[in-house]
Design a protein around this motif. Structure first.
Motif, PDB file in Angstrom:
ATOM      1  N   CYS A   8       0.837  -1.192   0.000  1.00 50.48           N
ATOM      2  CA  CYS A   8       0.000   0.000   0.000  1.00 50.48           C
ATOM      3  C   CYS A   8       0.879   1.251   0.000  1.00 50.48           C
ATOM      4  CB  CYS A   8      -0.896  -0.015   1.234  1.00 50.48           C
ATOM      5  SG  CYS A   8      -1.814   1.517   1.454  1.00 50.48           S
ATOM      6  N   VAL A  10       0.062   4.090   0.926  1.00 57.46           N
ATOM      7  CA  VAL A  10      -0.311   4.951   2.048  1.00 57.46           C
ATOM      8  C   VAL A  10       0.300   4.446   3.351  1.00 57.46           C
ATOM      9  CG1 VAL A  10      -2.235   5.952   3.332  1.00 57.46           C
ATOM     10  CG2 VAL A  10      -2.469   5.519   0.870  1.00 57.46           C
ATOM     11  N   CYS A  11       0.088   3.145   3.646  1.00 63.18           N
ATOM     12  CA  CYS A  11       0.520   2.641   4.953  1.00 63.18           C
ATOM     13  C   CYS A  11       1.500   1.477   4.839  1.00 63.18           C
ATOM     14  CB  CYS A  11      -0.698   2.220   5.775  1.00 63.18           C
ATOM     15  SG  CYS A  11      -1.468   0.703   5.167  1.00 63.18           S
ATOM     16  N   CYS A  24      -7.262  -1.737   1.043  1.00 64.16           N
ATOM     17  CA  CYS A  24      -6.093  -2.016   1.865  1.00 64.16           C
ATOM     18  C   CYS A  24      -6.521  -2.558   3.229  1.00 64.16           C
ATOM     19  CB  CYS A  24      -5.277  -0.745   2.044  1.00 64.16           C
ATOM     20  SG  CYS A  24      -3.907  -0.950   3.193  1.00 64.16           S
ATOM     21  N   GLY A  26      -4.836  -2.468   5.826  1.00 62.85           N
ATOM     22  CA  GLY A  26      -4.301  -1.628   6.884  1.00 62.85           C
ATOM     23  C   GLY A  26      -5.062  -0.327   7.068  1.00 62.85           C
ATOM     24  N   CYS A  27      -5.181   0.458   5.994  1.00 62.05           N
ATOM     25  CA  CYS A  27      -5.758   1.799   6.125  1.00 62.05           C
ATOM     26  C   CYS A  27      -7.094   1.944   5.414  1.00 62.05           C
ATOM     27  CB  CYS A  27      -4.771   2.845   5.615  1.00 62.05           C
ATOM     28  SG  CYS A  27      -4.488   2.741   3.837  1.00 62.05           S
TER      29      CYS A  27
HETATM   30 ZN    ZN Z   1      -2.898   1.045   3.445  1.00 62.06          ZN
END
Ligand code: ZN
Ligand code: ZN
Length: 80
Positions: A8, A10-11, A24, A26-27
């Motif tokens: 990802c 982003v994260c 995702c 995670g985020c």
């Molecule tokens: Zn993410």
């Protein structure tokens, strides 16, 4: 075998390379893999042939082998 594990943007959570578009873990961002040219980085055009998918780079004016394409990960939504 595909050893490429996308992450990802982003994260940095690990993503599932089997899906073109996914959320995702995670985020929760909604991410899409885009086939890109390994030579110039431009997005590739997908050509549906007789049972096969080909990729064409307009910038290079050439067909790109499925084994050579690279995937750019783009965020298309924030999952809310
Ligand atoms: Zn993410
Ligand atoms: Zn190209």
């Amino acid at each position: 075998m595909n050893e490429y594990t996308p992450c990802c943007p982003v994260c940095a959570a690990e993503l599932d390379p089997r899906h073109d578009e996914q959320q995702c873990p995670g985020c929760q961002a909604v991410l899409r893999f885009e086939a890109s040219c390994p030579d110039c980085g431009a997005p590739l055009e997908q050509l549906q042939g007789c049972g096969a998918v080909n990729y064409f780079c307009q910038d290079c004016s050439s067909l790109i082998s499925k084994h050579r394409i690279v995937f750019a990960i783009r965020q298309v939504g924030d999952g809310e």
